[in-house]
Every structure is written in structure tokens, then in C-alpha cells.
Design a protein around this motif. Structure first.
Motif, PDB file in Angstrom:
ATOM      1  N   UNK A  39       0.964  -1.199  -0.446  1.00  0.00           N
ATOM      2  CA  UNK A  39      -0.280   0.160  -0.166  1.00  0.00           C
ATOM      3  C   UNK A  39       0.977   1.357  -0.786  1.00  0.00           C
ATOM      4  N   UNK A  63      -4.607   5.274  -1.416  1.00  0.00           N
ATOM      5  CA  UNK A  63      -5.781   5.904  -0.224  1.00  0.00           C
ATOM      6  C   UNK A  63      -4.860   5.787   1.180  1.00  0.00           C
ATOM      7  N   UNK A  64      -5.248   6.746   1.856  1.00  0.00           N
ATOM      8  CA  UNK A  64      -5.423   6.954   3.266  1.00  0.00           C
ATOM      9  C   UNK A  64      -5.782   6.464   3.931  1.00  0.00           C
ATOM     10  N   UNK A  65      -4.110   5.486   4.910  1.00  0.00           N
ATOM     11  CA  UNK A  65      -4.603   3.950   5.391  1.00  0.00           C
ATOM     12  C   UNK A  65      -5.591   5.118   6.390  1.00  0.00           C
ATOM     13  N   UNK A  66      -6.981   4.418   7.009  1.00  0.00           N
ATOM     14  CA  UNK A  66      -7.903   4.610   8.194  1.00  0.00           C
ATOM     15  C   UNK A  66      -7.335   3.937   8.678  1.00  0.00           C
ATOM     16  N   UNK A  67      -6.899   3.129   8.961  1.00  0.00           N
ATOM     17  CA  UNK A  67      -6.125   2.440  10.907  1.00  0.00           C
ATOM     18  C   UNK A  67      -5.549   4.399  10.930  1.00  0.00           C
ATOM     19  N   UNK A  68      -4.591   4.419  10.667  1.00  0.00           N
ATOM     20  CA  UNK A  68      -3.506   5.371  11.273  1.00  0.00           C
ATOM     21  C   UNK A  68      -4.357   6.744  11.537  1.00  0.00           C
ATOM     22  N   UNK A 107      -2.477   4.333  -7.400  1.00  0.00           N
ATOM     23  CA  UNK A 107      -3.617   4.317  -6.140  1.00  0.00           C
ATOM     24  C   UNK A 107      -3.343   4.044  -5.555  1.00  0.00           C
ATOM     25  N   UNK A 113     -21.158   7.263   6.100  1.00  0.00           N
ATOM     26  CA  UNK A 113     -20.192   6.836   5.611  1.00  0.00           C
ATOM     27  C   UNK A 113     -19.568   6.170   7.322  1.00  0.00           C
ATOM     28  N   UNK A 171      -7.578   6.710  11.918  1.00  0.00           N
ATOM     29  CA  UNK A 171      -8.557   6.107  13.384  1.00  0.00           C
ATOM     30  C   UNK A 171      -8.055   6.853  14.472  1.00  0.00           C
ATOM     31  N   UNK A 172      -6.421   6.705  14.462  1.00  0.00           N
ATOM     32  CA  UNK A 172      -5.458   6.886  15.771  1.00  0.00           C
ATOM     33  C   UNK A 172      -4.925   8.040  15.708  1.00  0.00           C
TER      34      UNK A 172
END
Lengths: 333, 333
Positions: B1, B46-51, B44, B89, B53-54
Motif C-alpha cells: 500500500x 488511499x489514506x490509511x484508515x487505521x492511521x 492508487x 459514511x 482513526x488513531x
DNA sequence: TTGTAAGCGTTATCAA
DNA sequence: TTGATAACGCTTACAA
């Protein structure tokens, strides 16, 4: 929410000591462990999962994309998926495509950002009808594994879990001809556009051909007035002596309409449908079904996907979960 | 990624510039924005969602804990929940308690570690029967909001979405007495231990009492041989002239068994059950139902929970989604 | 046995 | 207009 930092501060020790103590590291003295654990318990400390996920680059979460969940087949599959997930300490993010390509695409893209470690998917009706599968390929290019079940795609290379659609209908039809001695068998379908529908119809036609009988296929698509159509067909074709339905609704409808027409089930008409655990109970007489082991399909799908995480150079496989012909004396002789 | 760092390196600019460019900050020149966006699209990114979220301490995820999903009511509720979630969302983490206290507890605890911003829950049968609700209280103490629907708990203070159980059965029974002119009404139940079951039975008994009639309640619990029990009861009690079922199965069974006994529906026996969209189609004649707006319940549950996130000092509310009596001429006169 | 520090991928503050 | 840096909460090599 309590954090490691807070615990460390309260105990006047470092964050890493707390972390190690909680993970029962041998580096830490029993005494410290005890102090840490007691305070953690008291403050109801739980390691923040998001932080762990970021650190380990594993979410322990699987994205599940289903066409619908009001169809009892998919509901039961979901049950199986969830059961297996829980067993292996995974969570599932569930998205419903509502049979739409656009929703399926959107969910897939949104979750391909590190939200999940892999996907379990049954392809939406629209995607299948329009043969639009690029979105799956793109995800695979991103090295996120996908497991397809039930409605699968030939050209996409990944793990698959399917049902023996062709075979099961082939055998059920054969049973109607050879054991029940029926010769005017009607196949009713409301899923003929789907890959599974096509296979089931093929299974039927194969036997019909082998026995030199006439093929009778009533395609209902996704119409509202299923009952009326079935009623009319049975009324117009009095010679029909057996019905095989390739979904879980129209078989029951056929029984009901036949009775309305004064036909005796199973004397005048044998009926076999598709179904799940409680399906037979919904009709009177109880309908015989080709029982899809939906729960097993779900469980095996999850298990297969998780297994693939372990091995390095994983070989894709296609698992077949055979359906079982479940006869009820009331709908076949 | 692909990550911000990688983009930055390739473009020979800093991570923060890339971040701002992607977020269309006014601080960044159009030219840089263009360069960044083009490369991001190409790779391609995509901003890492986990990061995220943290960083933001928001997961944009709701934990949904259902007793089961093979019951079409909960399946349809889930559909509503998912639809509303997607619209706003949010994602949903789905857990099934299988009606067990232990599984419910476990899921709740596992997800109370920052995995979700809130919960939507229908209480497991066992938890209700044993009146064991401490696990919910504990979550609320941790300031994670819960929304309960359908099977709710009096003593737990949180948002709730319920159905007018008492009222709907009261009115259906009243209809049977006053419009259908029935006087020997049997109530069949397989959910009498649940809060909703109790309320429905109360609604029935209230009218029965008001009209000085006799109360006939057949409690089936969770037995296997529902059909046999219903058959026997109807056989032993020939005077019964109407049936009201408070679940979505036993009404259909009652119709089938009545027909087997040679009783005419609706001439000899009026039948009203509970149900959802496709329920009437499953019986012949089509069964009249108290139609629970399961999809609406799901949507409203999600909407109410998300709304509560916005307002600061939120006042808990209980939303009632009234069911609708859907009569079919075939099962009532 | 305990502590320091770096890093996971973001965002946001502040400095250049 | 761009960049350096800290921070979110955790784990883990390495240092003390």
C-alpha cells in the motif's frame, strides 16, 4: 479510555515496562507485573485496538460483501462466517451491495485502505449480469486477498467456495424421472441470470436430454406476481407432473398454486425446491429440498481465507460444498 | 500500500506538503497539488484508515450485536442499519450473540477497546431471561454509547428504538373480535420469554378481558415439533375460530394445520401473524400480518445513534416505530 | 529488571 | 508556499 501512558504515570514507571508487564514478559519482575495488572484491572484497561492495528499492520478484520441478507441463504452464510471469525479472533465488517454494481464497487474501494486483511464476497447480481469485474481485479493487484463464494467469477484468480449447482439439480431431476416416474417436469426459476442459476438449469436440461424428455422452463426473473404466473402456467399445462424450483421461494408457491388448482401433492405433482433448515416447515405438505449447507459455506469460506494468510506462496483453491437432497414423504412419493 | 512517505520521496517534497496537497489545503500551490494528485492517482494511493482513526480518535464504525440473522426480522433490521451507515459514511462491525449471554458479553468486551464509536444492540434471549445486564452498564460507564432496539431493557439508560408491541396486538385482537366477530381466539407464541413477547401477550389479554372472553394462549417455547403441537391444539379445541400468532412462523403453521384438519380459512378460522414483506407470499391463502417495519427500525436506530454523537449533552430518547396491520382478504373476511 | 527511543501512517502546529 | 516536528497508543530493539 485508559492508556498505557496513564498507567505508567500512576505507577511511576515507564510505558514500556507497563506494556511488557501486561504482556507477561519474562523481563519483568513478578512484583511489578502484579502492581500493573491490578491497576489495569481496576481501571478496566484495554489495549487500544486501533493502535495495535497500526503497529502490526494487521487489522484482524475481514470485509464481507453480500448482495443481500434478507435472502435466508445469505443470512445463514453470514452466520457461518461470523461463527468462524469469532472462533479465530477476527471481526467482520459487513457491507450489503443490494445486488448493485455501484454499491459493491464503493464498499470494495472504501475498505481497500487498510481497513481489512481480506474480503469474502458473493458477487452482486448486476455485476454478474453486466460482466463487470474490474473492481475485484484492482483489489487483488493491491495484494488484498479475496475469497469468492456461491456466485463466483471464472476469470478472477482467487480462492472460491461453491456449491455443486449442476450436479445437485441433475440428480434431483434424475430422481424425479427414475424413482418418481415423472416425465413432464417443470423447472421454475427466478435467478436465471446468475451463474448459479445457469448451472442449475444446465443440470436439469442434461437429464431431460438424456431421457429424451421435453424441457419446460418457466423463467420469472424478479417479478412481483410470482404466484399469478405460476398459477397460470400450471393451469395452462395440466400435464406437468413434477416441479423443480431452483430458488427457495417458487417451490413453495408451486405447492400452494397446485393445491389451489385442485392438484394433489405429491400424488399428481412431485415438488422439489431449494432451501435451508426451516424451509420445509413453511409449506404444507412439507416441501422436499435441495438443502444448501449455507452455514458450512460461510464457515469454510472464512476458514479458507484465514488459512491462506498463513502459508506464504499460497495456491488458490476452489472448494465445493455439496448440497444434500432432503426428501419429505409429503412432496415426493 | 502506498503511503504519504513514499509519495513524498518520489516527488522530493515533504510528507506534510503531500498531506496538505491531498487535502486541498489553500497553503499549497496549484502546481504542487497537481503533481501530488497525479502521482497519487497513478499509484492508487488511499489514506490509511487505521492511521486516521488513531489520529482522530474516531473509528467511524458502529458495533452491531444481533441475536441472530436468520430470523428475517433481524435480517431486515440489519439491512436498514447498513443502509443508514453507508449513507453517513460509517461501517458496521457485526457480531451475532446466537441468543447467548456469553457471546454477547464477549463481543461487547472485545469491541470496547476503541474498535467502535458506539453500539446498536438487540439483547440476547438468554440475557433477557436471566436479567443479566451488567455488561451493558459497564460499556456505558466507559462512555461508549449504546442504542438498544426491539428487545430493550427498562433499567438501562440509553437511546432505544422499539415497536408498539402491546398496541399492535391489542388492535389486531380487537379487530378479530369486533370486525371479524370472533370470540374464541387463540394466541400462539414461541417467544413468550422475551420482553416483546410478554408485551404482545399483554395486549391480547387486555382486549380479551375487556370483552369478557376466554384467554387461550399456546406457548411453544423453542420446540422442534411446532407443527404437531399446533395440530393437536386445534384438533382438541374445535371451537377456536381465530388465531393470532406473535411471531413470523407459527401463523403460517396454523393455516397449514387448520387446512389439514379440514377447517376453512378464513371462513372457519381467521389468522393474523407477525411478519415482513415476503411473509404473506409463503402461505396459501396469504396470511394477514402485523407488519413490523424492520428496515425502518434499522435505519432509525443508526440515525438516532449518529445524531447523538453530534449534540453535546444528549438527552436519551425512546423512539416507537408503529407496526402496521396488513390484512389479506384471504385470511380475514 | 527497567527505561529510552523509534516507528506504524496520519494530521496539525509552528517555523522557515 | 513549504518543511520540520510532535502527537495519537502501542510494540520492540536496544541501552542502562
Amino acid at each position: 479510555m485508559t492508556t498505557l501512558k496513564e498507567l505508567a504515570k500512576l505507577l511511576n514507571i515507564s510505558v514500556s515496562t507497563v506494556s511488557k508487564a501486561l504482556n507477561d514478559s519474562h523481563e519483568i519482575s513478578e512484583q511489578t507485573k502484579k502492581r500493573v495488572n491490578e491497576l489495569a484491572a481496576k481501571l478496566n484497561y484495554k489495549p487500544n485496538r486501533i493502535a495495535q492495528q497500526l503497529k502490526t499492520n494487521k487489522t484482524k478484520t475481514i470485509g464481507v460483501i453480500l448482495p443481500t441478507v434478507t435472502n435466508p441463504f445469505f443470512a445463514e452464510v453470514l452466520h457461518g462466517i461470523e461463527t468462524a471469525a469469532t472462533k479465530h479472533d477476527y471481526d467482520i465488517l459487513v457491507c450489503l451491495s443490494d445486488e448493485l454494481l455501484s454499491k459493491e464497487k464503493r464498499s470494495l474501494e472504501l475498505l481497500s485502505n487498510g481497513s481489512v486483511d481480506g474480503f469474502i464476497i458473493a458477487v452482486a447480481r448486476e455485476s454478474q449480469v453486466r460482466s463487470e469485474f474490474k473492481h475485484f481485479a484492482r483489489v487483488l493487484e493491491n495484494r488484498i486477498p479475496i475469497l469468492l463464494f456461491d456466485r463466483v467469477i471464472q476469470d478472477i484468480e482467487c480462492d472460491k467456495v461453491i456449491v455443486n449447482d449442476f450436479q445437485s439439480v441433475y440428480e434431483a431431476t434424475k430422481f424425479l424421472i427414475e424413482k418418481e416416474e415423472r416425465s413432464n417436469i417443470l423447472l421454475i426459476s427466478n435467478i436465471e441470470e446468475l451463474s448459479v442459476g445457469k448451472l442449475r438449469i444446465k443440470g436439469y436440461n442434461k437429464v431431460i436430454e438424456e431421457h429424451g424428455l421435453q424441457s419446460n422452463v418457466l423463467k420469472l426473473g424478479n417479478v412481483e406476481n410470482v404466484e399469478e404466473e405460476v398459477f397460470r402456467y400450471l393451469n395452462d399445462h395440466p400435464k406437468i407432473d413434477a416441479v423443480i424450483s431452483i430458488d427457495h421461494i417458487t417451490g413453495i408457491v408451486a405447492i400452494n398454486m397446485a393445491k389451489k388448482l385442485g392438484r394433489l401433492v405429491p400424488e399428481d405433482l412431485s415438488v422439489i425446491g431449494f432451501g435451508y433448515d426451516k424451509t420445509p416447515m413453511l409449506s404444507s405438505p412439507r416441501i422436499s429440498i435441495i438443502h444448501q449447507k449455507a452455514f458450512d459455506i460461510g464457515q469454510q469460506s472464512m476458514k479458507t481465507l484465514l488459512d491462506s494468510f498463513k502459508s506464504e506462496d499460497h495456491q488458490f483453491m476452489t472448494l465445493v460444498i455439496p448440497s444434500e437432497l432432503k426428501l419429505e414423504e409429503s412432496t415426493v412419493n
